[in-house]
Design a protein around this motif. Structure first.
Motif, PDB file in Angstrom:
ATOM      1  N   GLY A 134      23.224 -44.586 -42.803  1.00  0.00           N
ATOM      2  CA  GLY A 134      22.476 -45.827 -42.660  1.00  0.00           C
ATOM      3  C   GLY A 134      23.228 -46.914 -41.926  1.00  0.00           C
ATOM      4  O   GLY A 134      22.654 -47.896 -41.490  1.00  0.00           O
ATOM      5  N   GLY A 135      24.524 -46.742 -41.752  1.00  0.00           N
ATOM      6  CA  GLY A 135      25.324 -47.736 -41.029  1.00  0.00           C
ATOM      7  C   GLY A 135      25.606 -47.277 -39.615  1.00  0.00           C
ATOM      8  O   GLY A 135      24.763 -46.642 -38.976  1.00  0.00           O
ATOM      9  N   PHE A 136      26.812 -47.561 -39.161  1.00  0.00           N
ATOM     10  CA  PHE A 136      27.226 -47.134 -37.829  1.00  0.00           C
ATOM     11  C   PHE A 136      28.496 -46.290 -37.959  1.00  0.00           C
ATOM     12  O   PHE A 136      29.407 -46.368 -37.154  1.00  0.00           O
ATOM     13  N   ASP A 137      28.527 -45.486 -39.047  1.00  0.00           N
ATOM     14  CA  ASP A 137      29.711 -44.706 -39.381  1.00  0.00           C
ATOM     15  C   ASP A 137      29.904 -43.468 -38.521  1.00  0.00           C
ATOM     16  O   ASP A 137      30.840 -42.711 -38.733  1.00  0.00           O
ATOM     17  N   CYS A 138      29.015 -43.244 -37.565  1.00  0.00           N
ATOM     18  CA  CYS A 138      29.169 -42.104 -36.664  1.00  0.00           C
ATOM     19  C   CYS A 138      29.329 -42.572 -35.218  1.00  0.00           C
ATOM     20  O   CYS A 138      29.206 -41.791 -34.281  1.00  0.00           O
ATOM     21  N   GLY A 139      29.625 -43.846 -35.032  1.00  0.00           N
ATOM     22  CA  GLY A 139      29.690 -44.440 -33.699  1.00  0.00           C
ATOM     23  C   GLY A 139      30.788 -43.895 -32.809  1.00  0.00           C
ATOM     24  O   GLY A 139      30.624 -43.827 -31.589  1.00  0.00           O
ATOM     25  N   HIS A 140      31.923 -43.489 -33.392  1.00  0.00           N
ATOM     26  CA  HIS A 140      32.979 -42.890 -32.577  1.00  0.00           C
ATOM     27  C   HIS A 140      32.487 -41.557 -32.012  1.00  0.00           C
ATOM     28  O   HIS A 140      32.675 -41.261 -30.834  1.00  0.00           O
ATOM     29  N   TYR A 141      31.862 -40.773 -32.893  1.00  0.00           N
ATOM     30  CA  TYR A 141      31.341 -39.469 -32.450  1.00  0.00           C
ATOM     31  C   TYR A 141      30.262 -39.641 -31.387  1.00  0.00           C
ATOM     32  O   TYR A 141      30.296 -38.955 -30.355  1.00  0.00           O
ATOM     33  N   THR A 142      29.330 -40.569 -31.604  1.00  0.00           N
ATOM     34  CA  THR A 142      28.252 -40.725 -30.627  1.00  0.00           C
ATOM     35  C   THR A 142      28.787 -41.177 -29.274  1.00  0.00           C
ATOM     36  O   THR A 142      28.236 -40.807 -28.237  1.00  0.00           O
ATOM     37  N   GLN A 143      29.877 -41.943 -29.267  1.00  0.00           N
ATOM     38  CA  GLN A 143      30.460 -42.331 -27.981  1.00  0.00           C
ATOM     39  C   GLN A 143      31.046 -41.117 -27.264  1.00  0.00           C
ATOM     40  O   GLN A 143      30.917 -40.985 -26.063  1.00  0.00           O
ATOM     41  N   ILE A 144      31.668 -40.216 -27.993  1.00  0.00           N
ATOM     42  CA  ILE A 144      32.237 -39.016 -27.391  1.00  0.00           C
ATOM     43  C   ILE A 144      31.152 -38.172 -26.724  1.00  0.00           C
ATOM     44  O   ILE A 144      31.341 -37.663 -25.620  1.00  0.00           O
ATOM     45  N   VAL A 145      30.002 -38.038 -27.386  1.00  0.00           N
ATOM     46  CA  VAL A 145      28.970 -37.109 -26.907  1.00  0.00           C
ATOM     47  C   VAL A 145      27.800 -37.784 -26.198  1.00  0.00           C
ATOM     48  O   VAL A 145      26.835 -37.108 -25.842  1.00  0.00           O
ATOM     49  N   ALA A 146      27.871 -39.073 -25.970  1.00  0.00           N
ATOM     50  CA  ALA A 146      26.749 -39.785 -25.345  1.00  0.00           C
ATOM     51  C   ALA A 146      26.447 -39.215 -23.963  1.00  0.00           C
ATOM     52  O   ALA A 146      27.317 -39.153 -23.094  1.00  0.00           O
ATOM     53  N   ARG A 147      25.206 -38.781 -23.783  1.00  0.00           N
ATOM     54  CA  ARG A 147      24.785 -38.178 -22.519  1.00  0.00           C
ATOM     55  C   ARG A 147      25.000 -39.121 -21.341  1.00  0.00           C
ATOM     56  O   ARG A 147      25.405 -38.707 -20.267  1.00  0.00           O
ATOM     57  N   LYS A 148      24.716 -40.398 -21.525  1.00  0.00           N
ATOM     58  CA  LYS A 148      24.796 -41.314 -20.387  1.00  0.00           C
ATOM     59  C   LYS A 148      26.224 -41.674 -19.993  1.00  0.00           C
ATOM     60  O   LYS A 148      26.457 -42.168 -18.901  1.00  0.00           O
ATOM     61  N   THR A 149      27.204 -41.401 -20.855  1.00  0.00           N
ATOM     62  CA  THR A 149      28.597 -41.670 -20.518  1.00  0.00           C
ATOM     63  C   THR A 149      29.108 -40.565 -19.594  1.00  0.00           C
ATOM     64  O   THR A 149      28.919 -39.387 -19.871  1.00  0.00           O
ATOM     65  N   THR A 150      29.750 -40.969 -18.507  1.00  0.00           N
ATOM     66  CA  THR A 150      30.235 -40.003 -17.519  1.00  0.00           C
ATOM     67  C   THR A 150      31.743 -40.051 -17.304  1.00  0.00           C
ATOM     68  O   THR A 150      32.318 -39.098 -16.791  1.00  0.00           O
ATOM     69  N   ASN A 151      32.376 -41.170 -17.663  1.00  0.00           N
ATOM     70  CA  ASN A 151      33.801 -41.369 -17.379  1.00  0.00           C
ATOM     71  C   ASN A 151      34.549 -41.846 -18.612  1.00  0.00           C
ATOM     72  O   ASN A 151      33.991 -42.571 -19.438  1.00  0.00           O
ATOM     73  N   VAL A 152      35.828 -41.476 -18.674  1.00  0.00           N
ATOM     74  CA  VAL A 152      36.690 -41.903 -19.766  1.00  0.00           C
ATOM     75  C   VAL A 152      38.097 -42.154 -19.239  1.00  0.00           C
ATOM     76  O   VAL A 152      38.527 -41.533 -18.255  1.00  0.00           O
ATOM     77  N   GLY A 153      38.781 -43.073 -19.877  1.00  0.00           N
ATOM     78  CA  GLY A 153      40.195 -43.321 -19.622  1.00  0.00           C
ATOM     79  C   GLY A 153      40.811 -43.796 -20.922  1.00  0.00           C
ATOM     80  O   GLY A 153      40.197 -44.576 -21.647  1.00  0.00           O
ATOM     81  N   CYS A 154      41.995 -43.326 -21.232  1.00  0.00           N
ATOM     82  CA  CYS A 154      42.598 -43.618 -22.538  1.00  0.00           C
ATOM     83  C   CYS A 154      44.053 -44.055 -22.391  1.00  0.00           C
ATOM     84  O   CYS A 154      44.684 -43.812 -21.362  1.00  0.00           O
ATOM     85  N   ALA A 155      44.556 -44.664 -23.458  1.00  0.00           N
ATOM     86  CA  ALA A 155      45.956 -45.085 -23.487  1.00  0.00           C
ATOM     87  C   ALA A 155      46.460 -45.069 -24.922  1.00  0.00           C
ATOM     88  O   ALA A 155      45.674 -45.097 -25.878  1.00  0.00           O
ATOM     89  N   ARG A 156      47.786 -45.084 -25.040  1.00  0.00           N
ATOM     90  CA  ARG A 156      48.463 -45.062 -26.340  1.00  0.00           C
ATOM     91  C   ARG A 156      49.724 -45.897 -26.202  1.00  0.00           C
ATOM     92  O   ARG A 156      50.503 -45.707 -25.271  1.00  0.00           O
ATOM     93  N   GLU A 157      49.918 -46.830 -27.143  1.00  0.00           N
ATOM     94  CA  GLU A 157      51.096 -47.707 -27.116  1.00  0.00           C
ATOM     95  C   GLU A 157      51.700 -47.805 -28.511  1.00  0.00           C
ATOM     96  O   GLU A 157      50.967 -47.852 -29.502  1.00  0.00           O
ATOM     97  N   LYS A 158      53.019 -47.907 -28.567  1.00  0.00           N
ATOM     98  CA  LYS A 158      53.702 -48.078 -29.843  1.00  0.00           C
ATOM     99  C   LYS A 158      53.657 -49.538 -30.248  1.00  0.00           C
ATOM    100  O   LYS A 158      53.999 -50.435 -29.476  1.00  0.00           O
TER     101      LYS A 158
END
Length: 180
Positions: A132-156
């Motif tokens: 009922g909330g938005f607790d699956c929003g990370h997953y939906t972003q990963i699999v969203a059909r309309k998303t075509t590009n990604v870029g990521c980073a990691r910092e300490k």
């Protein structure tokens, strides 16, 4: 439960799942004589991150993502802004976004697999989270059909944790829209 409590729970789950993944991969590798699947974060490549994303996208029949250096640079700049506080706070920028906290040996691909643990909460028929909330929003972003590009980073961060961010274009975790 407050947002801080939820963040602590999610970070704790991420650590447990990441450790389980790393230990499991090492045990499998020892049996088969192969190297463990998880790489050291310093050896992680955009291809590794894309592979993690695209495995989940393939499961639901959406096209694979493409690595985008502009998104990766945006993510890097934002991650560097968070090193002093390591707050899981979205940039409020023009892109879709997933955030995670990790430890020294956790990779961005580990974060992607952690975000995908939200899959059981997503109802593809309604396009909503079952909770009922938005607790699956990370997953939906990963699999969203309309998303075509990604870029990521990691910092300490200064507290010893690692700040992980993936930026997506176009944003795909829009409340009220079906992911696929």
């Amino acid at each position: 439960m407050t947002k801080i409590d939820l963040a602590i729970v999610l970070i704790s789950m991420f650590i447990i799942l990441s450790l389980h993944s790393i230990v499991g991969n090492a045990a499998e590798a020892a049996k088969s004589g192969e190297e463990p699947k998880s790489k050291h974060p310093k050896e992680e490549t955009p291809e590794d991150i894309l592979k993690a994303h695209n495995e989940f996208r393939a499961q639901v029949g959406v096209p694979p993502l493409v690595w985008n250096e502009t998104l990766a640079k945006y993510a890097q700049v934002y991650a560097k802004k968070r090193v002093n506080d390591c707050k899981m706070e979205h940039s409020m920028g023009p892109y879709g976004e997933n955030l995670a906290g990790g430890y020294e040996d956790s990779t961005i691909a580990d974060s992607v697999r952690f975000w995908a643990t939200e899959k059981p909460d997503y109802d593809p028929a309604s396009g909503k989270c079952k909770s009922g909330g938005f607790d699956c929003g990370h997953y939906t972003q990963i699999v969203a059909r309309k998303t075509t590009n990604v870029g990521c980073a990691r910092e300490k961060c200064t507290n010893g944790w690692y700040y992980v961010i993936c930026s997506y274009y176009p944003a795909g975790n829009i409340e009220g829209e079906k992911a696929y």
